[in-house]
Write a protein that holds these residues in place. Structure first.
Motif, PDB file in Angstrom:
ATOM      1  N   THR A  92       0.613  -1.325   0.189  1.00  0.00           N
ATOM      2  CA  THR A  92      -0.061   0.032   0.029  1.00  0.00           C
ATOM      3  C   THR A  92       0.771   1.266   0.117  1.00  0.00           C
ATOM      4  OG1 THR A  92      -1.686  -1.233   1.243  1.00  0.00           O
ATOM      5  CG2 THR A  92      -1.928   1.254   1.354  1.00  0.00           C
ATOM      6  N   SER A  93       1.757   1.149   0.977  1.00  0.00           N
ATOM      7  CA  SER A  93       2.761   2.320   0.780  1.00  0.00           C
ATOM      8  C   SER A  93       3.395   2.724  -0.547  1.00  0.00           C
ATOM      9  CB  SER A  93       3.804   2.284   1.815  1.00  0.00           C
ATOM     10  OG  SER A  93       3.046   2.134   3.195  1.00  0.00           O
TER      11      SER A  93
ATOM     12  N   TYR B 218       2.226   1.938  -3.491  1.00  0.00           N
ATOM     13  CA  TYR B 218       1.215   2.220  -4.774  1.00  0.00           C
ATOM     14  C   TYR B 218       0.792   3.613  -4.263  1.00  0.00           C
ATOM     15  CZ  TYR B 218       1.614  -2.094  -7.333  1.00  0.00           C
ATOM     16  OH  TYR B 218       2.299  -3.498  -8.074  1.00  0.00           O
ATOM     17  N   THR B 219       0.901   4.067  -3.034  1.00  0.00           N
ATOM     18  CA  THR B 219       0.394   5.248  -2.633  1.00  0.00           C
ATOM     19  C   THR B 219       1.527   6.400  -2.661  1.00  0.00           C
ATOM     20  OG1 THR B 219       0.791   4.817  -0.301  1.00  0.00           O
ATOM     21  CG2 THR B 219      -1.510   4.517  -1.277  1.00  0.00           C
ATOM     22  N   LYS B 220       2.884   5.781  -3.176  1.00  0.00           N
ATOM     23  CA  LYS B 220       4.016   6.673  -3.505  1.00  0.00           C
ATOM     24  C   LYS B 220       4.296   7.442  -1.942  1.00  0.00           C
ATOM     25  CE  LYS B 220       2.996   7.244  -8.262  1.00  0.00           C
ATOM     26  NZ  LYS B 220       2.982   8.302  -9.531  1.00  0.00           N
ATOM     27  N   TYR B 221       4.050   6.699  -0.821  1.00  0.00           N
ATOM     28  CA  TYR B 221       4.448   7.123   0.374  1.00  0.00           C
ATOM     29  C   TYR B 221       3.825   8.534   0.778  1.00  0.00           C
ATOM     30  CZ  TYR B 221       7.373   3.232   0.065  1.00  0.00           C
ATOM     31  OH  TYR B 221       8.109   1.966  -0.198  1.00  0.00           O
ATOM     32  N   GLU B 222       2.604   8.840   0.252  1.00  0.00           N
ATOM     33  CA  GLU B 222       1.947  10.155   0.391  1.00  0.00           C
ATOM     34  C   GLU B 222       1.742  10.145   1.878  1.00  0.00           C
ATOM     35  OE1 GLU B 222      -0.880  13.241   0.984  1.00  0.00           O
ATOM     36  OE2 GLU B 222      -1.442  10.974   1.113  1.00  0.00           O
ATOM     37  N   PHE B 223       1.970  11.352   2.604  1.00  0.00           N
ATOM     38  CA  PHE B 223       1.671  11.646   4.097  1.00  0.00           C
ATOM     39  C   PHE B 223       0.465  11.104   4.565  1.00  0.00           C
ATOM     40  CE2 PHE B 223       0.683  13.552   7.951  1.00  0.00           C
ATOM     41  CZ  PHE B 223       1.819  13.280   8.680  1.00  0.00           C
ATOM     42  N   ASN B 224      -0.890  11.529   4.072  1.00  0.00           N
ATOM     43  CA  ASN B 224      -1.910  11.079   4.856  1.00  0.00           C
ATOM     44  C   ASN B 224      -2.149   9.498   4.448  1.00  0.00           C
ATOM     45  OD1 ASN B 224      -2.560  13.859   5.163  1.00  0.00           O
ATOM     46  ND2 ASN B 224      -3.442  14.234   3.232  1.00  0.00           N
ATOM     47  N   HIS B 225      -1.698   9.126   3.348  1.00  0.00           N
ATOM     48  CA  HIS B 225      -2.197   7.694   3.325  1.00  0.00           C
ATOM     49  C   HIS B 225      -1.198   6.775   4.192  1.00  0.00           C
ATOM     50  CE1 HIS B 225      -4.986   7.414  -0.355  1.00  0.00           C
ATOM     51  NE2 HIS B 225      -4.096   8.678  -0.836  1.00  0.00           N
ATOM     52  N   PHE B 226       0.103   7.073   4.374  1.00  0.00           N
ATOM     53  CA  PHE B 226       1.030   6.661   4.961  1.00  0.00           C
ATOM     54  C   PHE B 226       0.687   6.586   6.468  1.00  0.00           C
ATOM     55  CE2 PHE B 226       4.607   6.053   7.548  1.00  0.00           C
ATOM     56  CZ  PHE B 226       5.576   5.148   6.915  1.00  0.00           C
TER      57      PHE B 226
ATOM     58  N   ILE C 116      -2.543   6.971   7.673  1.00  0.00           N
ATOM     59  CA  ILE C 116      -3.532   6.216   8.042  1.00  0.00           C
ATOM     60  C   ILE C 116      -3.114   4.756   8.219  1.00  0.00           C
ATOM     61  CG2 ILE C 116      -5.920   5.208   7.143  1.00  0.00           C
ATOM     62  CD1 ILE C 116      -6.157   8.292   6.061  1.00  0.00           C
ATOM     63  N   ASN C 117      -2.443   4.275   7.047  1.00  0.00           N
ATOM     64  CA  ASN C 117      -2.094   2.892   6.938  1.00  0.00           C
ATOM     65  C   ASN C 117      -1.130   2.635   7.942  1.00  0.00           C
ATOM     66  OD1 ASN C 117      -3.627   2.381   4.336  1.00  0.00           O
ATOM     67  ND2 ASN C 117      -1.934   3.411   3.293  1.00  0.00           N
ATOM     68  N   PHE C 118      -0.288   3.241   8.231  1.00  0.00           N
ATOM     69  CA  PHE C 118       0.678   3.060   9.664  1.00  0.00           C
ATOM     70  C   PHE C 118      -0.153   2.845  11.091  1.00  0.00           C
ATOM     71  CE2 PHE C 118       3.957   3.951  12.833  1.00  0.00           C
ATOM     72  CZ  PHE C 118       4.588   2.821  12.711  1.00  0.00           C
ATOM     73  N   ALA C 119      -1.041   3.471  11.085  1.00  0.00           N
ATOM     74  CA  ALA C 119      -1.937   3.591  12.547  1.00  0.00           C
ATOM     75  C   ALA C 119      -2.763   2.265  12.279  1.00  0.00           C
ATOM     76  CB  ALA C 119      -2.956   4.985  12.395  1.00  0.00           C
TER      77      ALA C 119
END
Length: 205
Positions: A165-166, A168-176, A178-181
């Motif tokens: 996921t990280s 394919y979302t290019k490590y974009e902060f908001n996505h990262f 949420i996914n990390f949490a």
């Protein structure tokens, strides 16, 4: 001596009697060693085997909820379910690829947390004096033994999904974020240090 509505009697010496199911059997002593069960009784061992399977959901296990996760079929169904969810989200025109990956990860982790770390008990009638009622599915896997193959597999899947996921979302902060949490949500309860631990009394009862 304590009786149960199903006709099973638990004797003080650890033996189990089935007076209502097989009156000719006086007592059935089960001594557990790993996954082997040593049975001692003077009569009809074949009836004892049938009786065990009847009372444990047909698996011959004291707690079938501790072993079905180890089935390779369960593993394959798990992976197929995650893949089907992701393909379904990708098929929705209004959802972008990064959003589809994040939704896949978040939905998977929330479901993982709910079914493995929130819901307690088993769908089977067990002979463990109600101990499993206070344990989550994760705590019951392999009878609580840590670092088994099944536990490693279930732990690795959220990590691999987070890495994909990280990427394919290019490590974009908001996505990262949420996914990390949500990754922490499912990884922390799986640590051996948190086995049977209820932080702040959450899900204690």
């Amino acid at each position: 001596m304590r009786s149960r509505p199903s006709g099973v009697i638990i004797y003080g010496d650890g033996c189990v009697g089935y007076p209502l199911i097989y009156p000719q059997l006086t007592t059935l002593c089960l001594l557990r060693k790993g996954r082997d069960y040593f049975v001692s009784t003077p009569k009809r061992l074949e009836l004892i085997s049938v009786c065990i399977k009847m009372l444990s959901g047909g698996h011959g296990e004291v707690n079938p909820n501790s072993s079905w996760h180890s089935s390779r079929g369960a593993w394959l169904s798990y992976l197929a379910g995650v893949l089907a969810l992701h393909l379904f989200l990708l098929s929705i025109p209004l959802i972008s690829i990064p959003t589809a990956w994040t939704l896949t990860n978040v939905i998977h982790n929330l479901a993982n947390y709910l079914f493995l770390h929130q819901i307690k008990g088993t769908p089977w009638q067990l002979l463990d004096q109600g101990k499993s009622r206070l344990m989550t599915a994760w705590e019951q896997i392999d009878y609580g033994q840590q670092f088994t193959t099944t536990r490693k597999f279930i732990t690795i899947i959220p990590i691999v999904l987070f890495l994909l996921t990280s990427f394919y979302t290019k490590y974009e902060f908001n996505h990262f974020a949420i996914n990390f949490a949500t990754l922490l949500l499912v990884l922390i309860p799986k640590l051996p240090q948190f086995h049977m631990v209820r932080l702040f009394g959450i899900n204690k009862y």
